[in-house]
Write an enzyme that holds these catalytic residues in place. Structure first.
Site, mmCIF file in Angstrom:
data_model
loop_
_atom_site.group_PDB
_atom_site.id
_atom_site.type_symbol
_atom_site.label_atom_id
_atom_site.label_comp_id
_atom_site.label_asym_id
_atom_site.label_seq_id
_atom_site.Cartn_x
_atom_site.Cartn_y
_atom_site.Cartn_z
ATOM 1 N N VAL A 111 0.840 -1.204 0.000
ATOM 2 C CA VAL A 111 0.000 0.000 0.000
ATOM 3 C C VAL A 111 0.877 1.257 0.000
ATOM 4 C CG1 VAL A 111 -1.946 -1.167 1.106
ATOM 5 C CG2 VAL A 111 -0.202 -0.049 2.534
ATOM 6 N N HIS B 185 -4.101 -4.181 -2.782
ATOM 7 C CA HIS B 185 -4.589 -4.038 -1.397
ATOM 8 C C HIS B 185 -4.811 -2.582 -0.991
ATOM 9 C CE1 HIS B 185 -2.793 -8.271 -0.444
ATOM 10 N NE2 HIS B 185 -3.913 -8.335 -1.122
HETATM 11 N N1 APR Z 1 14.066 -8.340 -0.183
HETATM 12 C C1 APR Z 1 13.187 -9.278 -0.675
HETATM 13 N N2 APR Z 1 12.356 -10.010 0.110
HETATM 14 C C2 APR Z 1 12.418 -9.795 1.444
HETATM 15 C C3 APR Z 1 13.314 -8.851 2.029
HETATM 16 C C4 APR Z 1 14.145 -8.104 1.133
HETATM 17 N N3 APR Z 1 15.006 -7.190 1.579
HETATM 18 N N4 APR Z 1 13.133 -8.883 3.383
HETATM 19 C C5 APR Z 1 12.157 -9.818 3.625
HETATM 20 N N5 APR Z 1 11.732 -10.358 2.468
HETATM 21 C C6 APR Z 1 10.698 -11.375 2.245
HETATM 22 C C7 APR Z 1 10.419 -12.329 3.400
HETATM 23 O O1 APR Z 1 11.303 -13.443 3.345
HETATM 24 C C8 APR Z 1 8.972 -12.749 3.125
HETATM 25 O O2 APR Z 1 8.927 -13.878 2.245
HETATM 26 O O3 APR Z 1 9.487 -10.686 2.044
HETATM 27 C C9 APR Z 1 8.385 -11.531 2.393
HETATM 28 C C10 APR Z 1 7.415 -10.694 3.212
HETATM 29 O O4 APR Z 1 6.292 -11.464 3.509
HETATM 30 P P1 APR Z 1 5.058 -10.830 4.315
HETATM 31 O O5 APR Z 1 5.549 -10.061 5.470
HETATM 32 O O6 APR Z 1 4.110 -11.950 4.560
HETATM 33 O O7 APR Z 1 4.448 -9.767 3.300
HETATM 34 P P2 APR Z 1 3.442 -9.977 2.065
HETATM 35 O O8 APR Z 1 3.610 -11.321 1.440
HETATM 36 O O9 APR Z 1 3.571 -8.802 1.194
HETATM 37 O O10 APR Z 1 2.028 -9.908 2.827
HETATM 38 C C11 APR Z 1 0.874 -10.003 2.077
HETATM 39 O O11 APR Z 1 -0.489 -9.557 3.985
HETATM 40 O O12 APR Z 1 -0.673 -8.394 5.908
HETATM 41 C C12 APR Z 1 -1.153 -8.507 4.627
HETATM 42 O O13 APR Z 1 -2.200 -6.919 3.239
HETATM 43 C C13 APR Z 1 -0.979 -7.257 3.807
HETATM 44 O O14 APR Z 1 -0.234 -7.020 1.538
HETATM 45 C C14 APR Z 1 0.008 -7.691 2.736
HETATM 46 C C15 APR Z 1 -0.246 -9.173 2.645
#
Ligand code: APR
Length: 233
Positions: free
Chosen positions: A94, A110
């Site tokens: 977002v 989202h």
């Molecule tokens: N570069 C790339 N990937 C990374 C980095 C980085 N520097 N740091 C962490 N990650 C990875 C983690 O290993 C993990 O797999 O990013 C991912 C983040 O996962 P989540 O925190 O689950 O985020 P996301 O998948 O975007 O969440 C989806 O959940 O809470 C809701 O609406 C919200 O859009 C969000 C949705």
């Protein structure tokens, strides 16, 4: 092995990990907590009706943090590519860091933190000029405003646009998403037959996308590697 040929129609799916290097915490990285609340308990229509002040505080704080950070090298590479090939970004994020880096074609599944939405029948969507949304804010028709965010339990209206975009891609890159939240995560599995799918994530090994090429590194590192590979940077 990375695809040799530069893509003609590239689709990039991004999640919270794309913005981690800009200093924005991921959801599941930080244990998914805010002020001791599970994010899933704050980002819902139920929380909004039960305690709108808490929800406004949550998003006001996230906006304040967003205004204090900058796009990272990964965001900038995607924006640069957009000038050299057909790139469409579909993001679960977002934040506005893709746009601040210069990307024009960004589909937010989202919602968008820097926008507000009317609670009235017309659901006006307005761009905010600053971080604070107040209970007293009103839309042009006099209705209260809510964050322009897709909350847990709400439908994701832009999925209908996202599926055909992924199906028509000749290369798909998935960056920084744990693929735990549906329906958005489904897109990682919608690339056409034989279309290369590249996963960029430090934990890429843990993400089960059949046939995907894994770059177990950060968003910036992975995009720098692809930039050098495709553009000889
Ligand atoms: N570069 C790339 N990937 C990374 C980095 C980085 N520097 N740091 C962490 N990650 C990875 C983690 O290993 C993990 O797999 O990013 C991912 C983040 O996962 P989540 O925190 O689950 O985020 P996301 O998948 O975007 O969440 C989806 O959940 O809470 C809701 O609406 C919200 O859009 C969000 C949705």
């Amino acid at each position: 092995m990375l695809p040799q040929a530069r893509p003609q129609k590239l689709v990039v799916l991004t999640g919270a990990g794309m913005s981690a290097e800009s200093g924005i915490e991921t959801f599941r990285g930080a244990g998914g907590l805010w002020e001791g609340h599970r994010v899933e308990d704050v980002a819902t229509p139920e929380a909004w009706s039960r305690n709108p002040d808490m929800v406004l505080r949550f998003y006001n704080e996230r906006r304040r943090k967003l205004l204090a950070v900058e796009p990272n090298p990964g965001h900038r590479i995607l924006a640069k590519w957009e000038k050299r090939m057909d790139v469409q970004i579909i993001t679960q994020n977002v934040d506005d860091l893709h746009e601040r880096a210069g990307s024009q074609r960004v589909l937010h599944l989202h919602g968008e933190l820097m926008k507000s939405r009317s609670c009235g029948p017309k659901e006006h969507v307005m761009t905010m000029s600053d971080w604070e949304m107040k209970r007293t804010d009103r839309c042009p028709d006099g209705y209260p405003l809510r964050p322009h965010i897709v909350w847990f339990g709400e439908s994701v209206p832009f999925m209908v646009h996202a599926f055909p975009i992924v199906e028509q891609a000749d290369c798909v890159i998935v960056i920084g998403t744990s693929l735990q939240v549906y329906p958005a995560a489904q897109l990682a599995f919608e690339a056409g037959p034989g279309v290369p799918v590249i996963l960029i994530d430090p934990n890429a090994e843990e993400l089960a996308v059949p046939g995907a090429r894994l770059l177990s590194m950060t968003a910036s590192e992975g995009l720098e590697a692809l930039d050098a590979h495709w553009f000889g940077a």
